[in-house]
Design a protein around this motif. Structure first.
Motif, PDB file in Angstrom:
ATOM      1  N   HIS A  19      -1.688  10.462  -0.535  1.00  0.00           N
ATOM      2  CA  HIS A  19      -0.476  10.061   0.193  1.00  0.00           C
ATOM      3  C   HIS A  19      -0.482   8.563   0.462  1.00  0.00           C
ATOM      4  O   HIS A  19      -1.539   7.941   0.536  1.00  0.00           O
ATOM      5  CB  HIS A  19      -0.432  10.730   1.585  1.00  0.00           C
ATOM      6  CG  HIS A  19      -0.347  12.205   1.555  1.00  0.00           C
ATOM      7  ND1 HIS A  19       0.844  12.887   1.511  1.00  0.00           N
ATOM      8  CD2 HIS A  19      -1.319  13.147   1.593  1.00  0.00           C
ATOM      9  CE1 HIS A  19       0.602  14.188   1.527  1.00  0.00           C
ATOM     10  NE2 HIS A  19      -0.703  14.370   1.575  1.00  0.00           N
ATOM     11  N   CYS A  23       3.849   8.337   4.593  1.00  0.00           N
ATOM     12  CA  CYS A  23       4.383   9.665   4.243  1.00  0.00           C
ATOM     13  C   CYS A  23       4.616  10.507   5.496  1.00  0.00           C
ATOM     14  O   CYS A  23       3.824  10.476   6.440  1.00  0.00           O
ATOM     15  CB  CYS A  23       3.407  10.386   3.326  1.00  0.00           C
ATOM     16  SG  CYS A  23       3.981  12.012   2.803  1.00  0.00           S
ATOM     17  N   CYS A  58       1.040  13.420  -3.856  1.00  0.00           N
ATOM     18  CA  CYS A  58       1.962  14.156  -2.984  1.00  0.00           C
ATOM     19  C   CYS A  58       3.347  14.212  -3.613  1.00  0.00           C
ATOM     20  O   CYS A  58       3.834  13.229  -4.154  1.00  0.00           O
ATOM     21  CB  CYS A  58       2.010  13.442  -1.639  1.00  0.00           C
ATOM     22  SG  CYS A  58       3.295  14.019  -0.536  1.00  0.00           S
ATOM     23  N   CYS A  61       5.670  11.509  -1.414  1.00  0.00           N
ATOM     24  CA  CYS A  61       5.475  10.052  -1.383  1.00  0.00           C
ATOM     25  C   CYS A  61       4.881   9.502  -2.674  1.00  0.00           C
ATOM     26  O   CYS A  61       4.912   8.292  -2.890  1.00  0.00           O
ATOM     27  CB  CYS A  61       4.602   9.655  -0.195  1.00  0.00           C
ATOM     28  SG  CYS A  61       2.922  10.278  -0.300  1.00  0.00           S
TER      29      CYS A  61
HETATM   30 ZN   LIG Z   1       2.751  12.293   0.913  1.00  0.00          ZN
END
Ligand SMILES: [Zn+2]
Length: 68
Positions: A19, A23, A58, A61
């Motif tokens: 991430h 995020c 992720c 993000c």
């Molecule tokens: Zn993320």
């Protein structure tokens, strides 16, 4: 350049998610390993792979690095 981190705990598919620090879906801090600053999520994923063999970006993000 953004600061990245990776989940210490694997998700239900066995992947450690990377991430950015901004995020909305960051794990809690005790479940986060800092990866430092990187130019792209792919660099951050490479760094995370030094710690974990199964790493994924992720969905929210790091969409360019979300493969699984
Ligand atoms: Zn993320």
């Amino acid at each position: 350049m953004a600061k990245y981190c990776v989940n210490k705990n694997a998700d239900e598919n066995g992947y450690h998610e990377v991430h950015t620090e901004s995020c909305s879906y960051l794990p809690i801090s005790s479940n986060r390993q800092d990866l430092g600053y990187h130019n792209s999520c792919s660099e951050a994923v490479q760094k995370a792979k030094l710690y974990y063999s199964s790493v994924d970006g992720c969905y929210y993000c790091c969409q360019a690095c979300h493969k699984h």
